[in-house]
Design an enzyme around this catalytic site. Sequence first.
Site, PDB file in Angstrom:
ATOM      1  N   ASP A 273       0.855  -1.184   0.000  1.00  0.00           N
ATOM      2  CA  ASP A 273       0.000   0.000   0.000  1.00  0.00           C
ATOM      3  C   ASP A 273       0.889   1.231   0.000  1.00  0.00           C
ATOM      4  O   ASP A 273       1.680   1.431   0.922  1.00  0.00           O
ATOM      5  CB  ASP A 273      -0.899  -0.037   1.243  1.00  0.00           C
ATOM      6  CG  ASP A 273      -2.029   0.975   1.152  1.00  0.00           C
ATOM      7  OD1 ASP A 273      -1.983   1.841   0.257  1.00  0.00           O
ATOM      8  OD2 ASP A 273      -2.947   0.893   1.989  1.00  0.00           O
TER       9      ASP A 273
ATOM     10  N   ASP B  26      -3.203   2.504  -5.900  1.00  0.00           N
ATOM     11  CA  ASP B  26      -2.029   2.533  -5.015  1.00  0.00           C
ATOM     12  C   ASP B  26      -1.921   1.314  -4.112  1.00  0.00           C
ATOM     13  O   ASP B  26      -1.238   1.362  -3.101  1.00  0.00           O
ATOM     14  CB  ASP B  26      -2.053   3.805  -4.161  1.00  0.00           C
ATOM     15  CG  ASP B  26      -3.114   3.756  -3.078  1.00  0.00           C
ATOM     16  OD1 ASP B  26      -4.151   3.102  -3.297  1.00  0.00           O
ATOM     17  OD2 ASP B  26      -2.901   4.347  -2.016  1.00  0.00           O
ATOM     18  N   GLU B  27      -2.554   0.216  -4.498  1.00  0.00           N
ATOM     19  CA  GLU B  27      -2.633  -0.908  -3.561  1.00  0.00           C
ATOM     20  C   GLU B  27      -2.762  -2.232  -4.301  1.00  0.00           C
ATOM     21  O   GLU B  27      -3.493  -2.321  -5.283  1.00  0.00           O
ATOM     22  CB  GLU B  27      -3.878  -0.661  -2.709  1.00  0.00           C
ATOM     23  CG  GLU B  27      -4.084  -1.594  -1.582  1.00  0.00           C
ATOM     24  CD  GLU B  27      -5.407  -1.297  -0.867  1.00  0.00           C
ATOM     25  OE1 GLU B  27      -5.897  -0.144  -0.924  1.00  0.00           O
ATOM     26  OE2 GLU B  27      -5.942  -2.237  -0.273  1.00  0.00           O
TER      27      GLU B  27
HETATM   28 MG   LIG Z   1      -2.361   3.998   0.083  1.00  0.00          MG
END
Ligand SMILES: [Mg+2]
Length: 424
Positions: free
Chosen positions: A27, A121-122
């Site tokens: 993350d 983003d993960e």
């Molecule tokens: Mg994040």
Amino acid sequence: MSTAPRLAAAKRDWGSDETDCTVLHIDMDAFYASCEVARHPELKGQPLIIGTGPRSVVSAASYEARQFGINSAMPVSRAQRLCPQGIFLPVDIRYYRTISSRIFSTVFARITNQIEQVSVDECYMDVSGTLRQWKRPSNIARWIREQVASGFHVTCSVGIASNKLIAKMASTNAKPDGMLLIPKTQQAQFVQLMPLRSIPGIGQSLEKRLKAWGIDDVATLSRCSEEELFQATGSHISAHGLFLASHGLDELPLQTHSQEKSIGAERTFLHDTTSLSNVSGLLRQCSDEVATSLRKRQLLARTITVKLRFEDLHYATKSHTLQKPVNSAADIYPEALRLLHSMLDLDETQINRGELPRLIRLAGISTSGLSKVQDTLIQPSLDDILQEEQPETEHAQRSQLAHAERILDSIRGRYGKDSVKLGL
Ligand SMILES: [Mg+2]
């Protein structure tokens, strides 16, 4: 930007036994804000808030801004009151997506193709197939963190565990810029330290229900039988999920692209055609068929491919991968049209005239990058938060069309598949 609760006590050394800990949850920290600092280094160390306009919400905030109590989905006006000296920037989603896809293709993809991307983003990563080379999952996590930081000026936090649930909770508690390994023998103890809301899927209303039954934290939850949890929640699925989660267990496999197949539809014209409206009409029909069968199988697709066969029997295909997976014709058809125009290199005049440069014999659409609806929609992505902020029009129109398609499904279920058609 995650608002899941963190616990200082959880961020400790849980031991170094990595046996079976082959799931990584990666993350990126304050991703939008980190991307902005990467191109404006003078903003480093400043309270930075992504999201502007009096009626908007915060999409991301740097850790410096979070110290003022700012977090995602908070109205920008409130953030301005909490931190008048903060630097407020507009959301530049195209730029963040470009950085994201570079990180995925130049760093993550070098480890494995067993990746489930959750949002910009993960992601989850199954590293079991690469341990001969890397020896330990923590070696991979360390390398990824170094590469992303040095190549992109973005820090990321990594959770390492034997399943997705614990890996995700570990990365949350490793933030910012940290790494947390939870050995398999410690995973029950780890979750039972936590507040209820730290388990993904326990939202405000479920928490309220559980608290009404005297279940105040995960430790108490773990002492309930599945039957008691069924009485508390009224749902066998929730009861089973909560029972597993409270013991640190998770049965969901990674939804990696390599496990997936594709769903498509194509047709050959009765006579070869150069009419744009014939071809786009056929693509519209195919979009509707493909979307209907995706929904029937509870699937979402990320990649749209248009296929054409010409009169000389040669094929051409062109694909586009969307940031957000879809299963409605309202989303698939416009994308298919764009692909058609670009693969035939049509200019404005040709489109207006409706005349194609080549005779088309067959046209079709296929979708791939499939994932199960229930696994895909568990966590709201940054995109979801962002969409709330975007002007109504196109998004609202598409979601109305998608709703109409679900109604069509039920009519077709009752009166047959050709009983109604979609007018896009
Ligand atoms: Mg994040």
